[in-house]
Scaffold this motif. Structure first.
Motif, short mmCIF file in Angstrom:
data_model
loop_
_atom_site.label_atom_id
_atom_site.label_comp_id
_atom_site.label_asym_id
_atom_site.label_seq_id
_atom_site.Cartn_x
_atom_site.Cartn_y
_atom_site.Cartn_z
N GLY A 21 18.30 32.14 25.74
CA GLY A 21 18.32 30.90 25.52
C GLY A 21 19.30 30.97 23.74
O GLY A 21 19.12 31.98 23.25
N GLU B 88 18.48 33.15 17.75
CA GLU B 88 17.36 31.98 17.90
C GLU B 88 17.01 31.68 17.79
O GLU B 88 15.51 31.27 17.93
CB GLU B 88 18.55 30.97 18.79
CG GLU B 88 17.63 29.58 19.54
CD GLU B 88 17.22 28.67 18.59
OE1 GLU B 88 16.91 27.35 18.92
OE2 GLU B 88 18.04 29.48 17.60
N LEU B 89 16.38 33.13 18.26
CA LEU B 89 14.44 33.62 18.84
C LEU B 89 13.86 33.04 17.82
O LEU B 89 12.73 33.18 17.28
CB LEU B 89 14.66 34.72 19.98
CG LEU B 89 13.01 34.47 20.12
CD1 LEU B 89 13.19 33.77 21.23
CD2 LEU B 89 13.14 35.90 21.06
N THR C 106 12.81 30.26 15.81
CA THR C 106 12.47 29.46 16.31
C THR C 106 10.34 29.83 15.38
O THR C 106 9.71 29.85 15.67
CB THR C 106 11.89 30.14 17.97
OG1 THR C 106 12.90 28.52 18.27
CG2 THR C 106 10.79 28.63 18.42
N LEU D 114 11.07 31.23 28.50
CA LEU D 114 11.53 30.55 26.86
C LEU D 114 11.46 29.47 27.86
O LEU D 114 11.42 28.80 29.01
CB LEU D 114 12.41 31.35 26.54
CG LEU D 114 13.20 32.24 26.16
CD1 LEU D 114 14.66 32.26 25.91
CD2 LEU D 114 12.79 32.96 24.79
N VAL E 243 14.05 26.68 26.47
CA VAL E 243 15.41 25.96 25.99
C VAL E 243 15.87 24.51 25.88
O VAL E 243 15.77 23.60 27.13
CB VAL E 243 15.96 27.02 26.48
CG1 VAL E 243 15.53 28.20 25.92
CG2 VAL E 243 16.91 26.71 28.00
N ARG F 274 19.20 25.12 21.76
CA ARG F 274 17.46 25.39 21.09
C ARG F 274 15.99 26.04 21.52
O ARG F 274 15.71 25.95 22.45
CB ARG F 274 16.83 24.13 20.05
CG ARG F 274 15.66 24.65 19.12
CD ARG F 274 15.55 23.57 18.04
NE ARG F 274 16.93 23.34 17.15
CZ ARG F 274 16.26 22.30 16.08
NH1 ARG F 274 15.31 21.51 16.35
NH2 ARG F 274 16.78 22.48 15.68
N VAL F 275 15.81 27.13 21.12
CA VAL F 275 14.62 27.72 22.22
C VAL F 275 13.14 27.45 21.17
O VAL F 275 13.10 26.63 20.45
CB VAL F 275 14.35 28.85 21.74
CG1 VAL F 275 12.80 29.41 22.18
CG2 VAL F 275 15.70 30.55 22.39
N ALA G 278 8.95 30.46 23.20
CA ALA G 278 8.62 31.54 23.61
C ALA G 278 7.94 32.96 24.00
O ALA G 278 7.26 31.80 23.58
CB ALA G 278 9.34 32.37 22.63
N ARG H 283 5.74 28.64 19.19
CA ARG H 283 7.24 27.69 19.58
C ARG H 283 7.67 26.60 18.11
O ARG H 283 7.20 26.73 16.68
CB ARG H 283 6.27 26.00 20.96
CG ARG H 283 4.92 25.30 19.63
CD ARG H 283 4.71 24.63 20.27
NE ARG H 283 3.73 23.51 19.64
CZ ARG H 283 3.63 22.49 18.77
NH1 ARG H 283 5.17 22.07 18.49
NH2 ARG H 283 2.73 22.00 17.79
N TYR I 3 8.22 19.98 21.38
CA TYR I 3 7.73 20.59 22.10
C TYR I 3 6.44 21.54 22.26
O TYR I 3 5.86 22.48 22.38
CB TYR I 3 8.70 22.03 21.11
CG TYR I 3 9.78 21.24 21.59
CD1 TYR I 3 11.19 21.31 21.59
CD2 TYR I 3 10.60 22.10 19.43
CE1 TYR I 3 12.50 21.22 21.74
CE2 TYR I 3 12.03 21.60 19.41
CZ TYR I 3 12.66 21.71 20.42
OH TYR I 3 14.49 21.18 20.56
#
Length: 262
Positions: A111, A117-118, A121, A164, A166, A176-177, A180, A198, A204
């Motif tokens: 993602g 990006e992970l 998040t 994930l 996403v 965007r993640v 996870a 998250r 989310y």
């Protein structure tokens, strides 16, 4: 004092050869770690302080208290929880849950722009006042730990139970993640929830639970009998784990020993 390995555990023995303490060596480069330390006789804490100087040790209250009294620093107190999938199978449908409109499931590491990006998040999920955010760790430290977890260098290889959620329209056209889950194949242990988090955005909400339910459902389908995790004391997430069927099996402390033997 001598050391010996027995059934996956390293044993510290006294001058007469009697075991005084044992532990599981879960060290990684730059981070010597003695997990599940157990006292087998008098002098266990003294042996640890002498022979494991600079190590991080996890132990139950009695031994952990002696390590702190001997100069160690308690850095975490957590409860270990287990979910019995054999005696209490998850409800039908958990393995097939899907996120809402505009969101999709993805394999771990696919993602956004990968680990960057992970990690974005992760930082959003664990602000500086969160029980699981250690004040002594820099963002670089946190990134290295997340990379080690995802890369299988911390708790064992990441399993396909990981995943994930996403968001393909996460703002400015970027992916965007939203949430996870990392599940690790922990050596000599049950599959382990290494991390679940998250973004703190209403869009989310509930996605961490969704990923956990999917993982538990799929694990049960694969014949996995049990899944474990550790949660820091004071983290309200423990109530969510209990609703998913996790039960506390013990409480332990993580203690960083002095860098030089006392």
């Amino acid at each position: 004092m001598d050391t010996a390995a027995t059934a996956g555990r390293t044993v510290l023995t006294g001058a007469d050869g009697t075991p005084v303490m044992s532990y599981v060596d879960r060290s990684r480069p730059g981070a010597p770690t003695a997990a599940d330390a157990r006292a087998h006789g008098p002098g266990a804490a003294r042996a640890a302080l002498e022979h494991l100087a600079g190590w991080t040790v996890t132990a139950v209250d009695g031994l952990a208290g002696e390590l702190v009294a001997g100069g160690g620093q308690q850095v975490r107190r957590a409860r270990e929880m287990r979910r019995d999938l054999a005696a209490d199978p998850p409800p039908e449908g958990w393995a097939d849950e899907e996120p809402g409109p505009g969101l999709r499931l993805a394999a771990l590491g696919t993602g956004g722009d990968g680990l960057g990006e992970l990690f974005s998040t992760f930082l959003a999920a664990f602000p500086e006042d969160h029980p699981d955010r250690r004040p002594e760790r820099s963002e670089a430290d946190e990134f290295a730990l997340l990379a080690a977890l995802v890369g299988g260098r911390a708790l064992g290889p990441a399993m396909d139970l990981s995943g994930l959620v996403v968001d393909d329209d996460g703002g400015g056209g970027a992916v965007r993640v939203g949430a996870a889950l990392v599940v690790n194949d922990r050596p000599d242990e049950v599959p382990w929830i290494g991390e679940v988090f998250r973004r703190p955005d209403p869009r989310y909400a509930g996605l961490g639970g969704l990923l956990l339910r999917r993982a538990l459902g799929r694990a049960a389908e694969q014949g996995v009998p049990e899944v474990g995790l550790a949660v820091t004391e004071g983290n309200p997430a423990v109530r969510s784990y209990e609703r998913l069927g996790f039960r506390t099996v013990g409480v332990y402390s993580t203690v960083r020993l002095p860098a030089t033997a006392l």
